[in-house]
Design an enzyme around this catalytic site. Structure first.
Site, PDB file in Angstrom:
ATOM      1  N   GLU A  41      46.081  38.341  40.230  1.00  0.00           N
ATOM      2  CA  GLU A  41      46.558  37.014  40.657  1.00  0.00           C
ATOM      3  C   GLU A  41      46.521  36.031  39.509  1.00  0.00           C
ATOM      4  OE1 GLU A  41      46.346  32.879  42.304  1.00  0.00           O
ATOM      5  OE2 GLU A  41      44.895  33.907  41.064  1.00  0.00           O
ATOM      6  N   ASP A  52      40.523  39.925  41.002  1.00  0.00           N
ATOM      7  CA  ASP A  52      40.337  39.577  39.592  1.00  0.00           C
ATOM      8  C   ASP A  52      39.775  38.172  39.445  1.00  0.00           C
ATOM      9  OD1 ASP A  52      42.900  38.816  40.659  1.00  0.00           O
ATOM     10  OD2 ASP A  52      43.508  38.195  38.645  1.00  0.00           O
TER      11      ASP A  52
END
Ligand SMILES: [Zn+2]
Length: 485
Positions: free
Chosen positions: A185, A120
């Site tokens: 994350e 991400d």
């Protein structure tokens, strides 16, 4: 990981002051010569594959359908770009989009090594200010441009490039290697890293060491040290907030008691601020100073070499600035103070919240004892908040096998760099793996200057094509060493 890498830069900057060096030189242009080339990398082809990954906007958090499609598209891209990886390694999806790859080693009795990266990226604010659109994946002027090139698709793609290249050479690891790529994350990592770590734990798997994003290679940041400094973060601070409450008789403000709820609480907070937790050099910070010492001017070298005598002086220097003070103690930060609703009414209750970042070696219980002893007032209620509370990682000193292997790979790919251990003051996905990893290493194998650090989560994120090739070479070298030893 902005908090992390920015803190890293600030800490190195702060160190220059601690070490008493007057002038900070501006970071020089990142060097371009890589003399050791352990693996022949087709830099342009690798850059094109990173660019393709950047074009898929896997923005965190992943709560809507469009994002689900983006993560599915990224997984499909990885399958098509890395056919050998997907023919040889086992891969499973964990949580919504987490990916766990397993490259089986010849000797199943050896504990595995765990490599981390995240899929991400953070959202883009002000896309019009970018020289190349944030998800264009343009390759221009020697750079790959776009969100995620540094944080953290660069690491993810470089790791897969390295595995694909090693597979093409017929390489078979002796020790099993895991690659865990979370998808959240930037929003905490619970569904990706959290679930993957739980899965490894369920299966009784414990890694010898793990490598995640974090410290990098910088040049000219510590004045007096001309060599590039590669900082591998080997320990991480903990996190806890305490609620302090006072209860006194409320009532009309025309006849106040001698001590009010606000007065009692204010006194408690002032005492905490006046008496911080004791300072000490952690093993990581001590090793960092010792490693840099030979490159420093005589006076600093002398102080570090005779730490038994000069430690109080060194600690006083560290304590002068918040950025370096954070390296030597558990910090105390009053962040919330709440009481009262009207100017002529005494509140019956007052609340303060104080946030502590725990130095490795200090526990949450130590902090509670410190608070109660320092406030020295049984009328103040002290309670730890459970949410986000996290003990510090063990106090690693940078002498573990993982650190040594990373240092050897850094020496092979960036021979002029000096490698030091450091302390993470932010957080990465690696914190989720505390129970399944013996040794932690936060290191992003790229040479970054101060501007690059601003580009992370900022505008014009990019990585040089040659620098990305260096990352691939680094991972290939590290994977070989880690899986053979
Ligand atoms: Zn990151």
């Amino acid at each position: 990981m902005r908090a992390l890498i920015t803190a890293f830069a600030i800490i190195l900057l702060g160190l220059a002051a601690v070490l008493g060096v007057g002038l900070l030189r501006l970071p020089a242009a990142v060097g371009s010569s890589v003399t050791a080339t352990p693996l022949a990398v087709d830099a342009d082809a690798a850059a094109a594959r990173l660019a393709a990954a950047v074009r898929i906007a896997t923005v965190s958090p992943s709560a809507d359908a469009a994002n689900d499609a983006a993560f599915a598209a990224l997984a499909a891209l990885l399958r098509s770009q890395y056919p050998r990886v997907h023919a040889t390694l086992g891969v499973e999806t964990v949580g919504a989009h987490g990916l766990l790859y397993r490259w089986a080693g010849r000797d199943a009795s050896l504990p595995p090594v765990l490599m981390l990266a995240h899929q991400d990226v953070v959202p883009v604010d002000g896309a019009s200010r970018w020289q190349h659109a944030p998800f264009s994946g343009d390759i221009a002027d020697g750079y790959i441009w776009g969100r995620g090139t540094l944080d953290d698709k660069g690491s993810l793609i470089a790791q897969l490039e390295a595995v694909e290249a090693l597979l093409a050479q017929g390489y078979v690891p002796r020790r099993t290697l895991y690659f865990a790529f979370g998808h959240d994350e930037e929003s905490g990592g619970d569904d990706g890293a959290g679930r993957i770590a739980a899965l490894l734990k369920d299966r009784g798997i414990r890694a010898r060491f793990a490598v995640d994003e974090g410290g990098a290679i910088t040049r000219g940041v510590v004045a007096g040290v001309s060599a590039p400094v590669a900082s591998i973060m080997v320990a991480e601070k903990g996190y806890v907030s305490f609620e302090l409450r006072t209860h006194e008789r409320g009532g009309h403000s025309s006849m106040p008691p001698a001590v009010t709820a606000i007065g009692r609480l204010a006194r408690a907070v002032a005492r905490l601020e006046a008496q911080p937790m004791p300072a000490h050099l952690t093993p990581a910070t001590a090793t960092m100073l010792e490693t840099l010492a030979p490159r420093l001017p005589f006076v600093q070298r002398l102080a570090i070499a005779n730490r038994w005598l000069f430690e109080p002086l060194l600690l006083r220097q560290f304590a002068r600035q918040p950025v370096t003070d954070a390296l030597i103690r558990t910090t105390t930060a009053p962040t919330v103070f709440r009481a009262g609703v009207k100017d002529n009414v005494l509140p019956g209750e007052a609340l303060a919240i104080v946030n502590f970042r725990l130095l490795p070696g200090d526990t949450i219980a130590d902090v509670e004892r410190h608070i109660v002893g320092t406030i020295a007032d049984p009328a103040v209620d002290v309670r730890a908040q459970q949410k986000f509370a996290n003990e510090a990682s063990p106090a690693s000193d940078g002498h573990g096998p993982g650190f040594a292997l990373l240092r050897d790979s850094i020496a092979a790919v960036y021979p002029d760099a000096v490698t030091v251990p450091g302390l993470v003051v932010g957080a990465t996905d690696l914190r989720h793996y505390a129970e399944v990893v013996d040794e932690r290493c936060n290191f992003l194998p790229g040479r970054l200057d101060a501007r690059d650090l601003e580009r992370i989560h900022g505008t014009d994120e990019r990585i040089a094509v040659s620098e990305f090739a260096g990352m691939v070479r680094f991972y290939a070298d590290l994977l070989r060493r880690a899986s053979a030893s």
